[in-house]
Motif scaffolding. Structure first.
Motif, PDB file in Angstrom:
ATOM      1  N   VAL A 193       0.774  -1.288  -0.159  1.00 21.98           N
ATOM      2  CA  VAL A 193       0.100   0.089   0.041  1.00 21.98           C
ATOM      3  C   VAL A 193       0.752   1.315  -0.181  1.00 21.98           C
ATOM      4  O   VAL A 193       0.464   2.277  -0.790  1.00 21.98           O
ATOM      5  CB  VAL A 193      -0.903  -0.099   1.239  1.00 21.98           C
ATOM      6  CG1 VAL A 193      -1.708   1.560   1.535  1.00 21.98           C
ATOM      7  CG2 VAL A 193      -1.948  -1.080   1.011  1.00 21.98           C
ATOM      8  N   ILE A 194       2.020   1.178   0.967  1.00 23.84           N
ATOM      9  CA  ILE A 194       2.772   2.570   0.682  1.00 23.84           C
ATOM     10  C   ILE A 194       3.424   2.663  -0.515  1.00 23.84           C
ATOM     11  O   ILE A 194       3.728   3.829  -0.964  1.00 23.84           O
ATOM     12  CB  ILE A 194       3.995   2.395   1.950  1.00 23.84           C
ATOM     13  CG1 ILE A 194       3.140   2.313   3.152  1.00 23.84           C
ATOM     14  CG2 ILE A 194       4.892   3.358   1.775  1.00 23.84           C
ATOM     15  CD1 ILE A 194       2.470   3.565   3.496  1.00 23.84           C
ATOM     16  N   MET A 202      -0.284   6.374  -6.744  1.00 21.15           N
ATOM     17  CA  MET A 202      -1.768   6.010  -7.057  1.00 21.15           C
ATOM     18  C   MET A 202      -2.739   6.551  -5.934  1.00 21.15           C
ATOM     19  O   MET A 202      -2.250   6.715  -4.755  1.00 21.15           O
ATOM     20  CB  MET A 202      -1.732   4.545  -6.972  1.00 21.15           C
ATOM     21  CG  MET A 202      -1.231   3.773  -8.157  1.00 21.15           C
ATOM     22  SD  MET A 202      -1.372   1.903  -8.223  1.00 21.15           S
ATOM     23  CE  MET A 202      -0.198   1.415  -9.475  1.00 21.15           C
ATOM     24  N   THR A 203      -3.915   6.826  -6.492  1.00 25.98           N
ATOM     25  CA  THR A 203      -4.933   7.167  -5.608  1.00 25.98           C
ATOM     26  C   THR A 203      -5.519   6.029  -4.619  1.00 25.98           C
ATOM     27  O   THR A 203      -5.164   4.605  -4.952  1.00 25.98           O
ATOM     28  CB  THR A 203      -6.168   7.950  -5.994  1.00 25.98           C
ATOM     29  OG1 THR A 203      -6.647   6.736  -7.068  1.00 25.98           O
ATOM     30  CG2 THR A 203      -5.723   8.929  -6.992  1.00 25.98           C
ATOM     31  N   GLN A 204      -6.231   6.045  -3.522  1.00 35.98           N
ATOM     32  CA  GLN A 204      -6.519   4.767  -2.710  1.00 35.98           C
ATOM     33  C   GLN A 204      -7.507   3.788  -3.738  1.00 35.98           C
ATOM     34  O   GLN A 204      -7.415   2.583  -3.667  1.00 35.98           O
ATOM     35  CB  GLN A 204      -7.283   5.383  -1.459  1.00 35.98           C
ATOM     36  CG  GLN A 204      -6.232   5.756  -0.498  1.00 35.98           C
ATOM     37  CD  GLN A 204      -7.064   6.141   0.765  1.00 35.98           C
ATOM     38  OE1 GLN A 204      -8.426   6.144   0.938  1.00 35.98           O
ATOM     39  NE2 GLN A 204      -6.356   6.508   2.047  1.00 35.98           N
ATOM     40  N   ASP A 205      -8.253   4.515  -4.496  1.00 30.98           N
ATOM     41  CA  ASP A 205      -8.977   3.767  -5.199  1.00 30.98           C
ATOM     42  C   ASP A 205      -8.204   2.947  -6.283  1.00 30.98           C
ATOM     43  O   ASP A 205      -8.712   1.701  -6.576  1.00 30.98           O
ATOM     44  CB  ASP A 205     -10.051   4.586  -6.047  1.00 30.98           C
ATOM     45  CG  ASP A 205     -11.121   4.026  -6.785  1.00 30.98           C
ATOM     46  OD1 ASP A 205     -11.837   3.022  -6.119  1.00 30.98           O
ATOM     47  OD2 ASP A 205     -11.275   4.159  -8.128  1.00 30.98           O
ATOM     48  N   SER A 214     -10.982  -3.387  -1.316  1.00 32.73           N
ATOM     49  CA  SER A 214     -11.739  -2.153  -1.215  1.00 32.73           C
ATOM     50  C   SER A 214     -10.946  -1.008  -0.937  1.00 32.73           C
ATOM     51  O   SER A 214      -9.836  -0.966  -0.530  1.00 32.73           O
ATOM     52  CB  SER A 214     -12.901  -2.358  -0.287  1.00 32.73           C
ATOM     53  OG  SER A 214     -12.434  -2.271   0.940  1.00 32.73           O
ATOM     54  N   GLN A 215     -11.418   0.185  -1.463  1.00 30.78           N
ATOM     55  CA  GLN A 215     -10.642   1.307  -0.983  1.00 30.78           C
ATOM     56  C   GLN A 215     -10.766   1.819   0.443  1.00 30.78           C
ATOM     57  O   GLN A 215      -9.664   2.439   1.069  1.00 30.78           O
ATOM     58  CB  GLN A 215     -11.534   2.597  -1.801  1.00 30.78           C
ATOM     59  CG  GLN A 215     -10.736   3.888  -1.485  1.00 30.78           C
ATOM     60  CD  GLN A 215     -11.488   4.542  -0.313  1.00 30.78           C
ATOM     61  OE1 GLN A 215     -12.609   4.651   0.024  1.00 30.78           O
ATOM     62  NE2 GLN A 215     -10.694   5.608   0.406  1.00 30.78           N
ATOM     63  N   VAL A 216     -11.808   1.275   1.050  1.00 34.02           N
ATOM     64  CA  VAL A 216     -11.899   1.479   2.482  1.00 34.02           C
ATOM     65  C   VAL A 216     -10.796   0.446   3.220  1.00 34.02           C
ATOM     66  O   VAL A 216      -9.963   0.953   4.177  1.00 34.02           O
ATOM     67  CB  VAL A 216     -13.452   0.749   3.098  1.00 34.02           C
ATOM     68  CG1 VAL A 216     -13.318   0.755   4.649  1.00 34.02           C
ATOM     69  CG2 VAL A 216     -14.234   1.791   2.542  1.00 34.02           C
ATOM     70  N   GLN A 217     -10.504  -0.500   2.802  1.00 33.35           N
ATOM     71  CA  GLN A 217      -9.566  -1.351   3.191  1.00 33.35           C
ATOM     72  C   GLN A 217      -8.001  -0.767   2.936  1.00 33.35           C
ATOM     73  O   GLN A 217      -7.023  -0.749   3.716  1.00 33.35           O
ATOM     74  CB  GLN A 217      -9.643  -2.823   2.579  1.00 33.35           C
ATOM     75  CG  GLN A 217     -10.575  -3.554   2.932  1.00 33.35           C
ATOM     76  CD  GLN A 217     -10.534  -4.943   2.297  1.00 33.35           C
ATOM     77  OE1 GLN A 217     -11.108  -4.957   1.165  1.00 33.35           O
ATOM     78  NE2 GLN A 217     -10.318  -6.315   2.819  1.00 33.35           N
ATOM     79  N   VAL A 218      -7.743  -0.137   1.790  1.00 36.81           N
ATOM     80  CA  VAL A 218      -6.555   0.366   1.508  1.00 36.81           C
ATOM     81  C   VAL A 218      -6.364   1.724   2.568  1.00 36.81           C
ATOM     82  O   VAL A 218      -5.285   1.902   2.899  1.00 36.81           O
ATOM     83  CB  VAL A 218      -6.625   0.885  -0.056  1.00 36.81           C
ATOM     84  CG1 VAL A 218      -5.325   2.180  -0.079  1.00 36.81           C
ATOM     85  CG2 VAL A 218      -6.439  -0.130  -0.848  1.00 36.81           C
ATOM     86  N   SER A 219      -7.471   2.401   2.810  1.00 36.42           N
ATOM     87  CA  SER A 219      -7.294   3.544   3.829  1.00 36.42           C
ATOM     88  C   SER A 219      -6.990   3.104   4.929  1.00 36.42           C
ATOM     89  O   SER A 219      -5.989   3.636   5.719  1.00 36.42           O
ATOM     90  CB  SER A 219      -8.698   4.276   3.666  1.00 36.42           C
ATOM     91  OG  SER A 219      -8.844   5.258   4.489  1.00 36.42           O
ATOM     92  N   ARG A 223      -3.465   3.944   7.030  1.00 36.08           N
ATOM     93  CA  ARG A 223      -3.384   4.564   8.159  1.00 36.08           C
ATOM     94  C   ARG A 223      -2.363   3.955   9.196  1.00 36.08           C
ATOM     95  O   ARG A 223      -1.757   4.164  10.323  1.00 36.08           O
ATOM     96  CB  ARG A 223      -4.694   4.726   8.757  1.00 36.08           C
ATOM     97  CG  ARG A 223      -5.721   5.730   8.294  1.00 36.08           C
ATOM     98  CD  ARG A 223      -6.775   6.565   9.069  1.00 36.08           C
ATOM     99  NE  ARG A 223      -7.747   5.103   9.372  1.00 36.08           N
ATOM    100  CZ  ARG A 223      -8.866   4.975   8.533  1.00 36.08           C
ATOM    101  NH1 ARG A 223      -8.997   5.549   7.279  1.00 36.08           N
ATOM    102  NH2 ARG A 223      -9.447   3.958   8.707  1.00 36.08           N
ATOM    103  N   ARG A 224      -2.828   2.449   9.315  1.00 39.14           N
ATOM    104  CA  ARG A 224      -2.154   1.673  10.202  1.00 39.14           C
ATOM    105  C   ARG A 224      -0.713   1.535  10.009  1.00 39.14           C
ATOM    106  O   ARG A 224       0.210   1.570  11.048  1.00 39.14           O
ATOM    107  CB  ARG A 224      -2.482   0.219   9.942  1.00 39.14           C
ATOM    108  CG  ARG A 224      -1.846  -0.710  11.117  1.00 39.14           C
ATOM    109  CD  ARG A 224      -2.770  -2.165  10.940  1.00 39.14           C
ATOM    110  NE  ARG A 224      -2.484  -2.897   9.819  1.00 39.14           N
ATOM    111  CZ  ARG A 224      -3.414  -3.194   9.139  1.00 39.14           C
ATOM    112  NH1 ARG A 224      -4.873  -2.927   9.448  1.00 39.14           N
ATOM    113  NH2 ARG A 224      -3.491  -3.751   7.870  1.00 39.14           N
TER     114      ARG A 224
END
Length: 234
Positions: A193-194, A202-205, A214-219, A223-224
């Motif tokens: 992800v990083i 890349m955007t999260q999407d 999902s985009q939510v999972q990437v976000s 954050r983590r």
């Protein structure tokens, strides 16, 4: 036998066989440059592969109008690629397997750029190397220099550089090394992800589509990962 000028022109036009012939016919030159760097912590075969990457870049960028022989133009390109790897490889110890994978990815990227005339997509590099997109992202993050510190992610404008304070040049260099070390301690998914967000811009999407989540999972993963890196660097 095709003349060198004809092979170079063919390779620049996307003739993959011409490019392969150029590499084969100049393997002695590539080895001669690679030998200069023996004993500096990298395996001879890895140095040769890196030299091939520099050589391919030389083929792609050579212009007879420079007024120099191709070999004269190619040698500094070959040496420069090897020097860059040795210089950037000094901050964090990475396993031999990951280094070999990174060299393979780098060679594939250069080959695809030559063939396509543009920056290849992660999916295209995956197809060329037989590796999964996550493996590519993790290898490039583990071995790559922190070159995208000031690149905004495109979602919230956050940059990795914001994790580093307003220090002197020497202090900033040490902080960059610490940031690489922090990234190396992340899980493979967090590294991916990083890498996709900050190294590939890349955007999260879009990162979510590459990773198949999902985009939510990437976000959430982002954050983590950022929280873990900040805690490591405090």
């Amino acid at each position: 036998m095709r003349a060198q000028a004809e092979l170079i022109n063919g390779a620049q036009q996307g003739d993959e066989r011409a490019l392969e012939r150029m590499v084969e016919e100049n393997s002695g030159l590539i080895w001669s440059v690679a030998r200069r760097f023996f004993g500096r912590g990298a395996e001879p075969d890895d140095l040769y592969q890196l030299g091939c990457v520099g050589f391919i870049k030389a083929v792609h960028g050579f212009d007879p109008g420079y007024g120099t022989q191709f070999s004269t133009y190619a040698v500094p390109k070959i040496a420069g690629e090897i020097r860059r790897f040795l210089r950037d490889d000094g901050g964090v110890k990475v396993s031999r397997g990951v280094k070999e994978r990174a060299v393979r990815i780098k060679a594939a990227r250069a080959k695809l750029e030559q063939r396509l005339g543009r920056e290849p997509a992660l999916s295209e590099i995956a197809e060329e190397t037989g590796l999964e997109p996550e493996e590519i992202a993790a290898a490039e993050t583990a071995t790559g220099q922190i070159e995208s510190l000031s690149r905004e992610t495109g979602d919230d404008g956050f940059t990795l550089e914001q994790m580093i304070g307003d220090y002197t040049q020497e202090e900033r260099m040490l902080e960059h090394v610490a940031l690489r070390e922090a990234i190396s301690r992340l899980s493979d998914r967090e590294k991916s992800v990083i890498s996709l967000r900050f190294f590939h811009g890349m955007t999260q999407d879009r990162a979510a589509k590459v990773l198949g989540v999902s985009q939510v999972q990437v976000s959430r993963i982002e954050r983590r990962a950022i929280k873990a890196m900040r805690e490591f660097m405090e």
